[in-house]
Design a protein around this motif. Sequence first.
Motif, PDB file in Angstrom:
ATOM      1  N   GLU A   1       0.351  -2.550  -3.367  1.00 19.81           N
ATOM      2  CA  GLU A   1       1.599  -2.467  -4.132  1.00 19.81           C
ATOM      3  C   GLU A   1       2.144  -1.047  -4.217  1.00 19.81           C
ATOM      4  O   GLU A   1       3.329  -0.820  -3.911  1.00 19.81           O
ATOM      5  CB  GLU A   1       1.399  -3.087  -5.507  1.00 19.81           C
ATOM      6  CG  GLU A   1       1.197  -4.601  -5.437  1.00 19.81           C
ATOM      7  CD  GLU A   1       0.846  -5.216  -6.781  1.00 19.81           C
ATOM      8  OE1 GLU A   1       0.792  -4.471  -7.794  1.00 19.81           O
ATOM      9  OE2 GLU A   1       0.623  -6.440  -6.829  1.00 19.81           O
ATOM     10  N   PRO A   2       1.335  -0.039  -4.614  1.00 17.86           N
ATOM     11  CA  PRO A   2       1.911   1.311  -4.653  1.00 17.86           C
ATOM     12  C   PRO A   2       2.264   1.859  -3.278  1.00 17.86           C
ATOM     13  O   PRO A   2       3.277   2.545  -3.122  1.00 17.86           O
ATOM     14  CB  PRO A   2       0.809   2.150  -5.317  1.00 17.86           C
ATOM     15  CG  PRO A   2      -0.441   1.368  -5.158  1.00 17.86           C
ATOM     16  CD  PRO A   2      -0.037  -0.067  -5.168  1.00 17.86           C
ATOM     17  N   LEU A   3       1.460   1.540  -2.265  1.00 19.40           N
ATOM     18  CA  LEU A   3       1.752   2.037  -0.913  1.00 19.40           C
ATOM     19  C   LEU A   3       3.031   1.406  -0.372  1.00 19.40           C
ATOM     20  O   LEU A   3       3.843   2.083   0.273  1.00 19.40           O
ATOM     21  CB  LEU A   3       0.571   1.745   0.011  1.00 19.40           C
ATOM     22  CG  LEU A   3       0.704   2.209   1.466  1.00 19.40           C
ATOM     23  CD1 LEU A   3       0.963   3.701   1.557  1.00 19.40           C
ATOM     24  CD2 LEU A   3      -0.546   1.822   2.262  1.00 19.40           C
ATOM     25  N   THR A   4       3.234   0.131  -0.642  1.00 20.61           N
ATOM     26  CA  THR A   4       4.452  -0.541  -0.190  1.00 20.61           C
ATOM     27  C   THR A   4       5.693   0.142  -0.752  1.00 20.61           C
ATOM     28  O   THR A   4       6.673   0.383  -0.031  1.00 20.61           O
ATOM     29  CB  THR A   4       4.435  -2.019  -0.619  1.00 20.61           C
ATOM     30  OG1 THR A   4       3.318  -2.674   0.006  1.00 20.61           O
ATOM     31  CG2 THR A   4       5.724  -2.727  -0.210  1.00 20.61           C
ATOM     32  N   ALA A   5       5.650   0.469  -2.025  1.00 14.81           N
ATOM     33  CA  ALA A   5       6.799   1.107  -2.662  1.00 14.81           C
ATOM     34  C   ALA A   5       7.068   2.488  -2.081  1.00 14.81           C
ATOM     35  O   ALA A   5       8.221   2.862  -1.814  1.00 14.81           O
ATOM     36  CB  ALA A   5       6.564   1.194  -4.162  1.00 14.81           C
ATOM     37  N   GLU A   6       6.002   3.255  -1.845  1.00 12.48           N
ATOM     38  CA  GLU A   6       6.176   4.611  -1.330  1.00 12.48           C
ATOM     39  C   GLU A   6       6.655   4.601   0.115  1.00 12.48           C
ATOM     40  O   GLU A   6       7.508   5.407   0.510  1.00 12.48           O
ATOM     41  CB  GLU A   6       4.861   5.378  -1.464  1.00 12.48           C
ATOM     42  CG  GLU A   6       4.446   5.634  -2.914  1.00 12.48           C
ATOM     43  CD  GLU A   6       3.086   6.305  -3.011  1.00 12.48           C
ATOM     44  OE1 GLU A   6       2.867   7.296  -2.278  1.00 12.48           O
ATOM     45  OE2 GLU A   6       2.239   5.842  -3.788  1.00 12.48           O
ATOM     46  N   VAL A   7       6.120   3.689   0.922  1.00 12.02           N
ATOM     47  CA  VAL A   7       6.544   3.596   2.312  1.00 12.02           C
ATOM     48  C   VAL A   7       8.009   3.181   2.408  1.00 12.02           C
ATOM     49  O   VAL A   7       8.777   3.712   3.217  1.00 12.02           O
ATOM     50  CB  VAL A   7       5.643   2.601   3.076  1.00 12.02           C
ATOM     51  CG1 VAL A   7       6.269   2.203   4.408  1.00 12.02           C
ATOM     52  CG2 VAL A   7       4.267   3.208   3.309  1.00 12.02           C
TER      53      VAL A   7
END
Length: 676
Positions: free
Chosen positions: A360-366
Amino acid sequence: MTMTRTEFAAPRRTARRLRAAVMAVVMLAAVPLVATPSGAQAGGDGDGDATPTLISAAPVTLTILHNNDGESKLLPDVESGFPGVARFAAAMRELQVAATGPVVTLTSGDNFLASLELGVSLDRDGPMYDSVALSGIYDAMALGNHDFDFGPDVTARFIEGFDPPIPFLSANIDVSAEPALAALAERGLVAPSTVIETGGERIGVIGAVTPWLPNISSPRKVVVSAVLAAVQAEADRLTADGVNKIILVSHLQDLREEEALVVGLTGVDVIIAGGGDDLLANPGDTCQPDEEPVGPYPTWVDDAADSRVPVVTAPGGYRCIGKLDVTFDADGNVTAAVGASIGIALDRDPDATVQSDVVEPLTAEVALVGSTALGTSDVDLEGRKPVLRTQSTNVGSLVADALRVRGAHLAPGFGVAVPQVAVTNGGGLRNDSVIPAGTVSVGTTWDIAPFNNVLVTAEVPRATLAELLERALSVLPRATGQFPHVSGMTVVYDPDAAGQGIDRDGDCALIEPAGARLWEVTLDDGTQIVRFGNVVDGDPVSLATLDFLANGGDCYPLADIAFTRLGVTYQQALADYIAEDLNGSINAEQYPVDGGNRVMAQATEDEPDDEAAEDDYVLYTVQPGDFLWNIAVAHLGHGARWPAIFEANQGRPQADGGALTDPNVIRIGWVLRIPS
């Protein structure tokens, strides 16, 4: 997950391998045999008072769960067939819980890979997302070549991010000259091998990495030695210590390399290969069910003592898990090995913790970083690995142009000559897909050019440029990362001439033959550098390339030349070139799918007759990994000539009863007619 205790094997003098009869006596005298206290896993801080564990002397079946080449495919991409690491973690943990006997979980390297996802991960504080996602899953990991792509300090950061810590293995590296890795080795977290205690059994696990590591990655002062001698020495040492069940997790980049290694080894019971992305599967297996496997799971190979050794591997990207049940007799001999290559369902429930802490956090940052638009393309951009590594494509030409043109903008500020030509390698272009026409974003450039490779320039002698190209073309028709993509020149080569011989032990020394493929090199202004295979005398050529290649990567002969770093990565050069120099527009006229045939084989004359006799064909047996495009590259000079092969073989019955009816489906072992 079945709990295990791990005993690290620190480097020490190798013991001679004991004969089987002597070993049996030693083992009888040593019963009961005890495992190292669990405190040793964290670096030897245990109090030494743990209760000894009796090692079984009866036949036992060990479950080995494994994967390889995760390569930072952390986020799900259902359309492309990647389930994401959270679904993978959930599936792996279910298999661990379901195991009824001793179980070990291993991976054979390339645990992370340059990409937009990894770039975001490296920019965050704390452990890398890859480390967080994989913590608590494995008993040990092998180190692969990509694990060194950003240098040993990033390798160390990845290892340090695991909670709880686990050992990372390679018997054929010496990390003592790299402080961060040397400190981890002191703690047992980088080691040649480890011993895992599970279900009352001591399981030895040895690691190995390709000897080409210095030429295809960035290990800096890590010293790499020959694989066979290092693995054999470690197997002998473990055997002398009473370990009679030994697994090798190796990352040699091609399943055939591991199979060849087995022939010279003794004392290794199972090999888990990595780096080749090969599919081994049996009927009914769920891993990549629509793909043709290169062999059964497991594949058996006889070792130097004529013992049968099961060899396994799996496709990467967290798409599959191998499950191998190996039965050992009381003396540690393999009596059976059965298993399956298990696909990760794209719609299964993910692991909740990995989903919330990583996906979830990686998806948002990417999404935030990658969505910035740079422009549009009116042509599909060909970036598939087998194509990029055998011929010119528009992705390769686009990146090579970016290096030359952005180098021309930057060179005056550094007081160096404006580059006339540029060369980059197919191995540095990583999207491994056809990018459809449409919007090109910052994320697109990261997918194509993810490594920390910096744009450099220098003036090189004409003979050196010719030697570089000769070497880059030397292993065709095999698809390898050294294939050159060029800007500012065209290159013509003879595919039937001898390719240059290079020592594959890692030092890139020239061996016979000297190579005679390079035929013509012509600059865009008409200046000939090579004519009829001979270097034309003249001034040096100003070359733009990547620091990885300038340092001798992929055996490019540039390490003795002083290059000037121009301060931008190839990803940034590509993004700037698209946005500024192309004004955001990539068009088919400038960048056709074939890249403008900048590197091409000499043309062959067409057959004069409409109906060719059998003598007008050569016969070719389909090999693992083949498809009509790369067969056409090898035999007809260009992949676009594949229809000629299709037409010559369409409907012809094969020995297995099949026939070529779909150009996208050919089977290993089919004999194809190739128009001569």
